[in-house]
Design an enzyme around this catalytic site. Structure first.
Site, PDB file in Angstrom:
ATOM      1  N   LYS A  41      54.092 -25.247  57.300  1.00 48.08           N
ATOM      2  CA  LYS A  41      52.659 -25.164  57.599  1.00 48.08           C
ATOM      3  C   LYS A  41      52.173 -26.401  58.376  1.00 48.08           C
ATOM      4  O   LYS A  41      51.073 -26.430  58.907  1.00 48.08           O
ATOM      5  CB  LYS A  41      51.857 -24.993  56.309  1.00 48.08           C
ATOM      6  CG  LYS A  41      52.088 -23.631  55.620  1.00 48.08           C
ATOM      7  CD  LYS A  41      51.268 -23.513  54.350  1.00 48.08           C
ATOM      8  CE  LYS A  41      51.509 -22.234  53.569  1.00 48.08           C
ATOM      9  NZ  LYS A  41      50.659 -21.109  54.009  1.00 48.08           N
ATOM     10  N   LYS A  84      45.466 -25.083  52.486  1.00 48.97           N
ATOM     11  CA  LYS A  84      46.534 -24.130  52.174  1.00 48.97           C
ATOM     12  C   LYS A  84      47.593 -24.875  51.383  1.00 48.97           C
ATOM     13  O   LYS A  84      47.542 -26.101  51.282  1.00 48.97           O
ATOM     14  CB  LYS A  84      47.143 -23.541  53.448  1.00 48.97           C
ATOM     15  CG  LYS A  84      47.504 -24.625  54.486  1.00 48.97           C
ATOM     16  CD  LYS A  84      48.067 -24.052  55.772  1.00 48.97           C
ATOM     17  CE  LYS A  84      47.061 -23.384  56.655  1.00 48.97           C
ATOM     18  NZ  LYS A  84      47.132 -21.944  56.724  1.00 48.97           N
ATOM     19  N   ARG A  85      48.556 -24.159  50.798  1.00 47.53           N
ATOM     20  CA  ARG A  85      49.629 -24.842  50.099  1.00 47.53           C
ATOM     21  C   ARG A  85      50.324 -25.846  51.029  1.00 47.53           C
ATOM     22  O   ARG A  85      50.425 -25.607  52.242  1.00 47.53           O
ATOM     23  CB  ARG A  85      50.661 -23.826  49.574  1.00 47.53           C
ATOM     24  CG  ARG A  85      50.208 -23.099  48.326  1.00 47.53           C
ATOM     25  CD  ARG A  85      49.878 -24.048  47.201  1.00 47.53           C
ATOM     26  NE  ARG A  85      51.062 -24.687  46.692  1.00 47.53           N
ATOM     27  CZ  ARG A  85      51.669 -24.356  45.565  1.00 47.53           C
ATOM     28  NH1 ARG A  85      51.174 -23.402  44.809  1.00 47.53           N
ATOM     29  NH2 ARG A  85      52.758 -24.972  45.179  1.00 47.53           N
ATOM     30  N   HIS A 125      56.972 -10.658  52.065  1.00 50.37           N
ATOM     31  CA  HIS A 125      55.980 -11.694  52.352  1.00 50.37           C
ATOM     32  C   HIS A 125      56.524 -12.913  53.062  1.00 50.37           C
ATOM     33  O   HIS A 125      55.783 -13.859  53.317  1.00 50.37           O
ATOM     34  CB  HIS A 125      55.336 -12.182  51.053  1.00 50.37           C
ATOM     35  CG  HIS A 125      54.281 -11.265  50.528  1.00 50.37           C
ATOM     36  ND1 HIS A 125      52.974 -11.346  50.915  1.00 50.37           N
ATOM     37  CD2 HIS A 125      54.360 -10.239  49.673  1.00 50.37           C
ATOM     38  CE1 HIS A 125      52.272 -10.411  50.300  1.00 50.37           C
ATOM     39  NE2 HIS A 125      53.096  -9.714  49.541  1.00 50.37           N
ATOM     40  N   THR A 168      46.088 -15.692  55.199  1.00 48.67           N
ATOM     41  CA  THR A 168      44.812 -15.026  54.907  1.00 48.67           C
ATOM     42  C   THR A 168      43.696 -16.059  54.950  1.00 48.67           C
ATOM     43  O   THR A 168      42.532 -15.709  55.158  1.00 48.67           O
ATOM     44  CB  THR A 168      44.812 -14.331  53.534  1.00 48.67           C
ATOM     45  OG1 THR A 168      45.326 -15.244  52.556  1.00 48.67           O
ATOM     46  CG2 THR A 168      45.641 -13.066  53.574  1.00 48.67           C
ATOM     47  N   LYS A 219      39.576 -15.935  56.279  1.00 46.14           N
ATOM     48  CA  LYS A 219      38.378 -16.389  55.570  1.00 46.14           C
ATOM     49  C   LYS A 219      37.558 -17.331  56.451  1.00 46.14           C
ATOM     50  O   LYS A 219      36.334 -17.236  56.530  1.00 46.14           O
ATOM     51  CB  LYS A 219      38.763 -17.122  54.278  1.00 46.14           C
ATOM     52  CG  LYS A 219      39.526 -16.270  53.286  1.00 46.14           C
ATOM     53  CD  LYS A 219      40.112 -17.154  52.165  1.00 46.14           C
ATOM     54  CE  LYS A 219      41.254 -16.464  51.483  1.00 46.14           C
ATOM     55  NZ  LYS A 219      42.089 -17.402  50.697  1.00 46.14           N
TER      56      LYS A 219
HETATM   57  C1  PLP Z   1      43.356 -17.788  50.894  1.00 51.98           C
HETATM   58  C2  PLP Z   1      44.015 -18.721  49.986  1.00 51.98           C
HETATM   59  C3  PLP Z   1      45.335 -19.125  50.206  1.00 51.98           C
HETATM   60  C4  PLP Z   1      46.140 -18.665  51.410  1.00 51.98           C
HETATM   61  O1  PLP Z   1      45.956 -19.576  52.452  1.00 51.98           O
HETATM   62  P1  PLP Z   1      46.903 -19.553  53.753  1.00 51.98           P
HETATM   63  O2  PLP Z   1      46.203 -20.454  54.706  1.00 51.98           O
HETATM   64  O3  PLP Z   1      46.908 -18.144  54.235  1.00 51.98           O
HETATM   65  O4  PLP Z   1      48.225 -20.034  53.343  1.00 51.98           O
HETATM   66  C5  PLP Z   1      45.911 -20.006  49.328  1.00 51.98           C
HETATM   67  N1  PLP Z   1      45.233 -20.477  48.266  1.00 51.98           N
HETATM   68  C6  PLP Z   1      43.957 -20.127  48.029  1.00 51.98           C
HETATM   69  C7  PLP Z   1      43.254 -20.695  46.855  1.00 51.98           C
HETATM   70  C8  PLP Z   1      43.302 -19.241  48.869  1.00 51.98           C
HETATM   71  O5  PLP Z   1      42.043 -18.879  48.602  1.00 51.98           O
END
Ligand code: PLP
Length: 804
Positions: free
Chosen positions: A544, A538-539, A351, A646, A650
Site C-alpha cells: 500500500k 488503510k491498513r 480478495h 473500498t 468512501k
Molecule cells: C474502508 C475501510 C478499510 C479499507 O480501506 P482500503 O483503503 O480499501 O484498504 C479498512 N479499514 C476500515 C476501518 C475501513 O473503514
C-alpha cells in the site's frame, strides 16, 4: 409502528420506565452507560417485531436465502445506523434533548464491533446493510470474538497493542440463542465400515467437542421491515466432552477459540488455532442452515434451490467439505449428488493476488484436527485429478491445479473446484485472476469466473456520517438519492453551478473543522483547516506504500529547509493505519511517520507550510470522521497488488480527489470521472509485470541518478529523524537490499510530480470544487447496493422478499 417510537412523549415515557425497571434508579441517577444500554435495548426490541415477521414470511413463502460466511465483519457502531434506517432518529433525538441528554454522548458510549482487520471485513458489513435495505434475505455467519481487533496506542512513537474489550458493556444488539447450539467435533479418529445400503458408515470419535452457541444480531434495512440476521458463534464447553482431570485444559482450549480476531498467525499454535476457528464457525453455521432447511422443507433435495452460500475469501472454504460430510455421512447421499448440490450452493470471492496471502494448510494440521474433513478433501482432489486427465484431457494441469500438493492443502483451489462461481472484486483484479494467478483454472472453467466490483453503503458513508453534505445534496437534487444512490449522478447537471461549488467548499470546511477539533483534542496538534487535507487511511502494508508517502514528505521538508525560496501550498498530511502485531516492517514505518512528524511539526518555519498527523486506532468510527474531511485520497499501491480497495470509494463519495495508481477500483473510478478529475500517476499493472519478467529494475541506479532520492534514502539512517542508529535500518534494507520489491523509487518522480499537480489544482477553487462534485456524482456506481444486486442476480439467483 410500535408505540414507544410513535412520538417524542411516548418515547420519553417508555425510556424512563425501562430505566427504572432495569436498573432500579431514576433517569437522574442513571449512569450514561445505562442510558445507552436502555436506548439500545429499546431499539432492538422494536426491531424484533420486524425480525420475527421477516422470518415468518421467508418460511411461509419458501424464499431462497443467502448466507455470507466471513471470518470478519467490521461493523463499527450500530446505534445511529439502526435509528436512521428505522426512521426514528429525530424522535429519539428530540426526546433525549427534552431529558437533557445529548444523543451524541450516548452514541459515543457504543464500542465499535471490530470483528475484522480491514477492507474485507468492512465489505461484509456494507453487504449486510445493502441486503436488508434491498429486501434480500441474506444473513451473515461469523465468530463472536471476545476481543475485537486490538486497539492501537502510540507510545514513544511506536505502535502498542491494547486488547479491545468491546463487550464490556455487553452487546445490546445481540440475542443469545442456546436452542440453536451445535456441538463441533475436532481431532480423534474415524472408523468406517460398509453399511447395509452399500455405502460407507462413518463414525468419527473426536478428541475434542466444543459447543457452538449462536448470538444473533438483527440487521436492519433502510425504510423496510426486512430484518436479517448476523449470527455470531461463541465457543462453550460441551456437556460431557472430557474427563475431570483435564478440565482446566479443556476450558482453556475452548475459550481460546473465540478469544481473538487473528491479525497474526506467525506461530504454529496461532496457525492451528486459526484453522480451528475456521472449522468451528463453518461447521456450526452449515449444520444450522441444514436444520432450518429441514424444518421448512422436510428434505434436502431442494437444498441448492433454496440456499446460497458466499465464501468471503478462502477462510470459510471448509464449508465445501463440511457440507459434503453432512450430506454423505449423515444424510447418506451418493457422492455425485452431494457434489452437484455442494457446487450449486457455494460461490467463492477472491480478495487478493498476493501469493503470501493465498491460504495453504499443511496436510498434517488438517488431518489431525479434522480427520474426516481431510478424507473428503483428499477424495475431492483425487476425483478432480482424474477428471483433469480423463474428461478435460489436461493431465499437464495436475501439478499446477492440484488441491493437495507438496504436503499442503491449497484452499483457493478447493474453493474453485467446489463452487459454481469465482469472482474478483474489481475489473482489473478479475482480469489478473483470469490471465495470471488462476489462469489454468480459467481455462478449465471459464464459466465460473466473473467480476463483482466492490461497493460501500452510502447510508453509513454518506447519509449517517456526513449530514452536512447530505443536506446540500438534498437541496440540490432532491431526496431520491437517499434511497436510490444511482440518483447521485443527477448531480452532474449542477457541477458548474458556482453557488453550489461555494456551498460544497463550505461543507468540506465544516468537516475539516470537525476533524481538526478531534486532532486537537486527542493529539494536541493544531492543524490549519485551510490547508490541503491529504489523507492516507488503510491498513499498513508494504504494497500500500505508506512509505512512499512519508518519503515524499521528507523530500519536501529537505527542499524547504535548504531553499528559503521553495515553499509549498499549506498541506496537512494525515495518516491512519494499524500494523499487524508481528509485521515489523509495518511497525517501523509507523515509527518513521511519527519521527518525521516530530521534526516537521516542531519546526517553527516549516510547520507553517506542512503538518504531519498520525491518527491512532484507525477503525470504522475514525474512518467516519476522516474520509469526509479529506481533500485528497491517497491510493498509491503498486499497480496490480490492491484487489479493489473500498477506502477509495468512501473518499470519492465525500468529494475527495483520488491521487493514485491505476490499481484496483481506482481504474474504474477514473473510467467514470475521467483522468482530468483525478490525479493518476506511475507504472501500470502491465508495466510492473514486464519489469518483473525482464528483471529490468535496479534500485541503486535510481539512488545514484536522482539527488532527491539519494538524500531521503540517506536520511533514513543518518540520524536526521532518529538518534537511534538502529531505527529504520530495516526499512533501508527492504528498499535497498531487496531491490525495492514494491517499486517505490521506480514511481517516486511520478508521485512527487502528481503531488505538485494537486497543489496547483487546489488553488483554482472553482475548478477544484467542480472536480469534487463530479466525483460525488460518479460515486453512484460504487454503492454496495449496485454490487449486491449483481451478486443477487448473477450468482445467488435471489429475489426481493415481499413482506406486506
Ligand atoms: C474502508 C475501510 C478499510 C479499507 O480501506 P482500503 O483503503 O480499501 O484498504 C479498512 N479499514 C476500515 C476501518 C475501513 O473503514
Amino acid at each position: 409502528m410500535a408505540n414507544e417510537f410513535k412520538n417524542k412523549d411516548e418515547f420519553i415515557k417508555e425510556f424512563k420506565k425501562r430505566i427504572i425497571r432495569h436498573f432500579g434508579c431514576s433517569i437522574e441517577r442513571a449512569h450514561i452507560t445505562e442510558k445507552y444500554m436502555i436506548l439500545g435495548e429499546m431499539v432492538r426490541d422494536h426491531a424484533s417485531e420486524n425480525w420475527n415477521l421477516t422470518k415468518d414470511v421467508i418460511s411461509e413463502k419458501q424464499e431462497k436465502q443467502m448466507y455470507y460466511f466471513s471470518m470478519e465483519f467490521l461493523m463499527g457502531r450500530l446505534l445511529t445506523n439502526n435509528l436512521m434506517n428505522l426512521g426514528i432518529y429525530d424522535i429519539v433525538k428530540e426526546g433525549l434533548d427534552e431529558l437533557g441528554i445529548d444523543i451524541n454522548d450516548l452514541e459515543e458510549m457504543e464500542s465499535d464491533a471490530g470483528l475484522g482487520n480491514g477492507g474485507l471485513g468492512r465489505l461484509a458489513a456494507c453487504f449486510l446493510d445493502s441486503l436488508a435495505s434491498l429486501n434480500l434475505a441474506g444473513h451473515g455467519n461469523c465468530i463472536r470474538y471476545e476481543y475485537g481487533l486490538f486497539k492501537q496506542k502510540i507510545e514513544h512513537n511506536e505502535q502498542v497493542e491494547v486488547p479491545d474489550k468491546w463487550l464490556s458493556l455487553g452487546n445490546v444488539w445481540e440475542v443469545r440463542k442456546p436452542k440453536h447450539s451445535v456441538d463441533v467435533k475436532f481431532g480423534g479418529r474415524v472408523e468406517m465400515w460398509m453399511g447395509e445400503d452399500g455405502k460407507a458408515v462413518v463414525n468419527h470419535i473426536p478428541s475434542l467437542v466444543v459447543r457452538a452457541v449462536p448470538y444473533d444480531m438483527p440487521i436492519i434495512g433502510q425504510n423496510t421491515a426486512t430484518t436479517n440476521t448476523l449470527r455470531l458463534w461463541s465457543a462453550e464447553v460441551a456437556d460431557d466432552a472430557c474427563d475431570a482431570s483435564s478440565l482446566n485444559e479443556y476450558v482453556n482450549e475452548v475459550r481460546e477459540i473465540c478469544r481473538n480476531v487473528y491479525p497474526d498467525d506467525s506461530t504454529e499454535h496461532g496457525k492451528l488455532l486459526r484453522l480451528k476457528q475456521q472449522y468451528f464457525f463453518v461447521s456450526a453455521g452449515i449444520y444450522n442452515i441444514i436444520e432450518s432447511h429441514l424444518r421448512t422443507y422436510g428434505s434436502l433435495d431442494n437444498f441448492a434451490d433454496k440456499v446460497a452460500i458466499q465464501l468471503n475469501d478462502t477462510h470459510p472454504v471448509l464449508c465445501i467439505p463440511e457440507l459434503m460430510r453432512i450430506l454423505l455421512d449423515e444424510y447418506r447421499f451418493e457422492w455425485d449428488d452431494a457434489w452437484e448440490m455442494t457446487k450449486k450452493t457455494m460461490a467463492y470471492t477472491n480478495h487478493t493476488v498476493l501469493s503470501e496471502a493465498l491460504e495453504k494448510w499443511p496436510v498434517q494440521y488438517v488431518r489431525e484436527l479434522l480427520p474426516r474433513i481431510y478424507m473428503i478433501i483428499e477424495e475431492i482432489d483425487n476425483r478432480f485429478k482424474y477428471h483433469l486427465s480423463h474428461d478435460f484431457g489436461r493431465p499437464d494441469l495436475i501439478d499446477s491445479c492440484a488441491i493437495i500438493k507438496e504436503g499442503q492443502v491449497h484452499m483457493a483451489h478447493l474453493a474453485i473446484v467446489g463452487s459454481h462461481s469465482v469472482n474478483g472484486v474489481a475489473a482489473l483484479h478479475t482480469r489478473i485472476l483470469k490471465e495470471d494467478v488462476m489462469k489454468s483454472f480459467y481455462e478449465l472453467y471459464p464459466e465460473k469466473f466473473n467480476n463483482k466490483t466492490n461497493g460501500i453503503t452510502h447510508r453509513r458513508w454518506l447519509l449517517h456520517s456526513n449530514p452536512q453534505l447530505t443536506d446540500l445534496l438534498e437541496k440540490t437534487i432532491g431526496p431520491q438519492f437517499k434511497t436510490n444512490p444511482d440518483k447521485l449522478t443527477d448531480l452532474m447537471q449542477y457541477v458548474d453551478d458556482e453557488k453550489l461549488q461555494t456551498q460544497f467548499m463550505e461543507v468540506k470546511l465544516e468537516r475539516k473543522k470537525i476533524l481538526a477539533d478531534y486532532i486537537k483534542k486527542t493529539l494536541n496538534i493544531e492543524v490549519d483547516i485551510h490547508s490541503i487535507f491529504d489523507v492516507q487511511a488503510k491498513r499498513l502494508h508494504a504494497y500500500k506504500r505508506q512509505l512512499l508517502n512519508i518519503l515524499n514528505i521528507m523530500d519536501l521538508y529537505f527542499r524547504m529547509k535548504n531553499d528559503p525560496n521553495y515553499r509549498i501550498y499549506p498541506r496537512t498530511f494525515i495518516f491512519a493505519a494499524k500494523a499487524a502485531p508481528s509485521y515489523t516492517f509495518a511497525k517501523e514505518v509507523i515509527k518513521l511517520i511519527h519521527c518525521v512528524a516530530d521534526k516537521v511539526n516542531n519546526d517553527p518555519e516549516i510547520s507553517k507550510y506542512m503538518k504531519v498527523v498520525f491518527i491512532p486506532n484507525y477503525g470504522v468510527s475514525i474512518a467516519e470522521i476522516l474520509m469526509n474531511a479529506a481533500d485528497v485520497s491517497e491510493q498509491i499501491s503498486t499497480a496490480g497488488k490492491e484487489a479493489s480497495g473500498t477506502g477509495n470509494m468512501k473518499f470519492m463519495m465525500n468529494g475527495a480527489i483520488t491521487l493514485g495508481t491505476m490499481d484496483g477500483a481506482n481504474v474504474e473510478i477514473v473510467e467514470r470521472v475521467g483522468f482530468e478529475n483525478a490525479e493518476i500517476f506511475g507504472l501500470r499493472a502491465d508495466d510492473v509485470a514486464l519489469i518483473r519478467r525482464e528483471n529490468s529494475y535496479d534500485v541503486w541506479r535510481k539512488y545514484h541518478e536522482n539527488a532527491n532520492i539519494h538524500r531521503i534514502i540517506d536520511a533514513l539512517t543518518d540520524g536526521t529523524f532518529s538518534s537511534n542508529p538502529n531505527d529504520f535500518k530495516l526499512i533501508y534494507n527492504e528498499l535497498m537490499f531487496k531491490n525495492d520489491e514494491y517499486l517505490l523509487l521506480a514511481d517516486y518522480d511520478a508521485y512527487a510530480h502528481a503531488r505538485t499537480n494537486i497543489e496547483r489544482r487546489y488553488q483554482d477553487k472553482r475548478g477544484w470544487a467542480k472536480m469534487c462534485l463530479i466525483n460525488i456524482a460518479q460515486s453512484a456506481f460504487f454503492s454496495s447496493d449496485r454490487t449486491i444486486r449483481q451478486y443477487a442476480e448473477e450468482i445467488w439467483n435471489l429475489k426481493a422478499v415481499e413482506l406486506d
